[in-house]
Design an enzyme around this catalytic site. Structure first.
Site, PDB file in Angstrom:
ATOM      1  N   ASP A  50      46.006  36.984  43.745  1.00  6.46           N
ATOM      2  CA  ASP A  50      46.251  35.669  44.324  1.00  6.46           C
ATOM      3  C   ASP A  50      45.583  35.546  45.695  1.00  6.46           C
ATOM      4  O   ASP A  50      45.481  36.515  46.453  1.00  6.46           O
ATOM      5  CB  ASP A  50      47.764  35.465  44.464  1.00  6.46           C
ATOM      6  CG  ASP A  50      48.133  34.097  44.989  1.00  6.46           C
ATOM      7  OD1 ASP A  50      47.862  33.115  44.291  1.00  6.46           O
ATOM      8  OD2 ASP A  50      48.684  34.019  46.108  1.00  6.46           O
TER       9      ASP A  50
ATOM     10  N   GLU B 245      41.530  34.942  42.250  1.00  7.21           N
ATOM     11  CA  GLU B 245      41.748  33.521  42.464  1.00  7.21           C
ATOM     12  C   GLU B 245      41.122  33.199  43.827  1.00  7.21           C
ATOM     13  O   GLU B 245      41.725  33.428  44.866  1.00  7.21           O
ATOM     14  CB  GLU B 245      43.247  33.188  42.462  1.00  7.21           C
ATOM     15  CG  GLU B 245      43.537  31.702  42.488  1.00  7.21           C
ATOM     16  CD  GLU B 245      44.271  31.241  43.734  1.00  7.21           C
ATOM     17  OE1 GLU B 245      44.336  30.032  43.962  1.00  7.21           O
ATOM     18  OE2 GLU B 245      44.773  32.098  44.481  1.00  7.21           O
TER      19      GLU B 245
END
Length: 615
Positions: free
Chosen positions: A304, A347
């Site tokens: 993330d 990401e």
């Protein structure tokens, strides 16, 4: 016995097995009976460390750790079987502050809102996924269709969450039926607040107790593997939350995080950033990811907020975070040594180069990156009324300019269906029925565009409301014919994707794609070819409601073009304007090709044709 050599590796940042050195351990005799429990903790700025637990009524005055290493390792052995007992570390800092901390290396924790660690025997699960492990292979030339799942809201039961072992078989059967190849679980390590969806973790070695025990999760993953479904977990690598019982300020100092407040404080999320120039921070996170590969057999990680690792605070103006980028290179190299077929995705919304290139080629070492540009451009395009789409034609063509710069996953993730953004269905323009037609075209464009795929749960049956983590998906929608038919289209589309090599074999090879019609902005019709070594597919999308009874389209080869999917069929709640028999090409110059076909093009429709040579 304390392992000094292992401790030194931990301090230097070269330890991938720190969970064997630190945390709680159940000691067994020759008869495999638990005879004692040992606790080891690293707290260099502690004056004293005590064990507080259920058995001593959380009074640690008589259970003080011994210092077993001059750099600040403390250890105590309790001569009793403490399996499943709750405990914390009471740390008295050099300044006199008293901290109560859960175990950063704990394998299990009590159910929130409690936050104590729980002694747990992590060993002993008997796996049955050997065949799946042996048959793993590189994914670059394979179909990858990932189902992103929030475990607490896919299915629920009265009064709360369904545990791992209850939801397991239902989830697997559904995922197989829908055509997905992988499940991506939003963070399932321990975290204190449901509202964070797991993105503010406190127990990086612990499967969250919300859904059962760690071995229940092992069972779920084992069953996935036995059904040929890979499992990826979402992971926050760069920052941790500030809860007083967690890793932040663990011994009263900024032990794992930055000393510099500018680099440390992540104001946007209310968290603190980890300092990867410190050996202990690198050892901690490397060990955590290796632990999940070793004990849970996970097949990949989605990291993330990589922009916050590439640049300080995610801002390019602050400069490249060399500590973190160098660590990413070290980490990826070590993970691929353990599993060369690992799916390791970033990401990342930046234009930082070579994110998915190998470290030896100057890259960061990921093998996939989320294509945020594709996601943003396509959703912006489909929000427009078809009458205005000609002014935004480039939004669907621009992606091909950079699609081979990295190895991309095309995501329609949870981030796009929360916080007043609406569901994918709600983003579509037009009437109620037109929204479904548009969504069928969006899905077809997505599934036939170069790149692997990720879809957030619920979008496969056109959930109308945006995602609410406090309740389960709106499964009742499948009782409505138009939602059921949309889901049928998604399932058929997924099978076309998985069973036609042209749609995935050359995802990262420019020779696998060619525009047939790229600049027809006035009609808003797009056409392109996808190739594999043994197959050619022709894909056409009509982005307006206009209908064309006889449309001439250039094609590269003489022969027949068989329509294998048409989103306007009545079984998908369309108008049944499709091309039945194979279309034979005709000689003639159209769109720069020497041959053309004449086809029926329904409004707001996608078509996929397979080329067959003339006999």
């Amino acid at each position: 016995m304390f392992n000094t050599e292992h401790a030194n590796l931990f301090l230097l940042g070269h330890d991938y097995l720190a969970y064997q050195l630190l945390g709680s351990k159940l000691n067994k005799n020759e008869q495999n009976e638990i005879i004692s429990t040992t606790f080891t903790v690293y707290a260099p700025h502690a004056k004293e460390v005590r064990l507080i637990s259920e058995f001593n009524f959380y009074n640690g005055s008589e259970h003080v750790f011994n210092k077993v290493h001059p750099q600040g390792f403390f250890q105590i052995t309790i001569h009793r079987n403490m399996e499943y007992e709750l405990y914390k570390y009471e740390i008295i800092t050099t300044s006199g502050e008293i901290l109560h901390k859960s175990d950063p290396f704990g394998f299990y924790h009590e159910l929130r809102p409690g936050n104590a660690s729980k002694v747990y025997d992590i060993d002993g699960y008997e796996w049955h996924d050997q065949l799946f492990i042996e048959q793993r292979k590189p994914l670059d030339k394979e179909p990858v269709l990932i189902y992103e799942v929030h475990s607490g809201s896919w299915r629920r039961k009265f009064g709360g969450f369904k545990p791992y072992n209850e939801v397991c078989h239902e989830l697997i059967e559904y995922v197989k039926n829908q055509g997905f190849t992988h499940i991506e679980l939003m963070p399932i390590y321990e975290h204190p607040l449901d509202d964070s969806w797991g993105y503010q973790g406190t127990g990086f070695f612990s499967a969250t107790s919300r859904y059962g025990s760690p071995k229940d999760l092992m069972y779920l993953i084992d069953q996935c593997h036995q059904n040929n479904i890979g499992v990826i977990i979402d992971w926050v690598l760069g920052h941790i939350n500030k809860d007083s019982f967690g890793l932040s300020r663990f011994d009263g100092s900024f032990l794992y995080e930055y000393e510099d407040s500018f680099k440390r404080e992540n104001v946007t999320w209310g968290t603190v950033n980890l300092d990867f120039s410190k050996g202990i921070t690198k050892s901690f996170m490397s060990s955590a990811l290796h632990f999940w590969m070793e004990y849970f057999h996970v097949d990949g990680f989605r990291i993330d907020a990589v922009s916050n690792l590439i640049y300080y605070l995610g801002n390019k103006d602050n400069g490249v975070n060399l500590e973190a980028t160098n660590y990413l290179k070290e980490l990826s190299s070590s993970l691929y040594e353990k599993n060369p077929y690992l799916l390791f995705s970033a990401e990342d919304s930046t234009d930082f180069p070579k994110v998915t290139h190998k470290v030896k080629e100057g890259g960061l070492g990921f093998n996939y990156k989320w294509n945020m540009g594709f996601m943003n451009d396509t959703l912006e395009y489909f929000k427009n009324d078809p009458i205005y789409r000609k002014y935004h034609h480039h939004k669907l063509t621009f992606g091909m300019v950079y699609t081979y710069n990295e190895q991309f996953i095309l995501p329609y993730s949870h981030d796009e269906v929360v916080h007043m953004k609406g569901s994918l269905w709600n983003k579509m323009s037009g009437s109620y029925e037109q929204k479904f037609a548009n969504l069928r075209v969006l899905m077809t464009f997505y599934m036939t565009h170069p790149g692997k795929k990720l879809l957030f749960m619920g979008q496969e049956f056109a959930q109308i409301s945006e995602w609410d983590f406090k309740k389960e998906l709106d499964w009742n929608l499948l009782t409505f014919p138009i939602h059921d038919s949309f889901n049928r289209y998604f399932r058929d589309l997924a099978q076309v994707y998985r069973h036609h090599t042209a749609l995935y074999q050359k995802d990262h090879d420019p020779s696998g794609f060619k525009w047939v019609m790229v600049d027809n902005m006035n009609q808003s019709i797009y056409a392109y070819l996808r190739f594999s070594d043994d197959e050619t597919l022709l894909i056409i999308h009509n982005m307006t409601p206009n209908f064309y009874q006889t449309y001439q389209l250039g094609v590269p080869f003489e022969g027949f073009y068989e329509e294998i999917l048409n989103s306007d069929k009545d079984i998908y709640s369309g108008h049944n304007q499709y091309n039945g028999l194979s279309l034979k090409s005709t000689k003639g110059q159209v769109h720069g090709f020497d041959n053309f076909i004449t086809l029926k093009v329904a409004g707001l429709t996608s078509m996929i044709f397979k080329y067959k040579k003339s006999k």
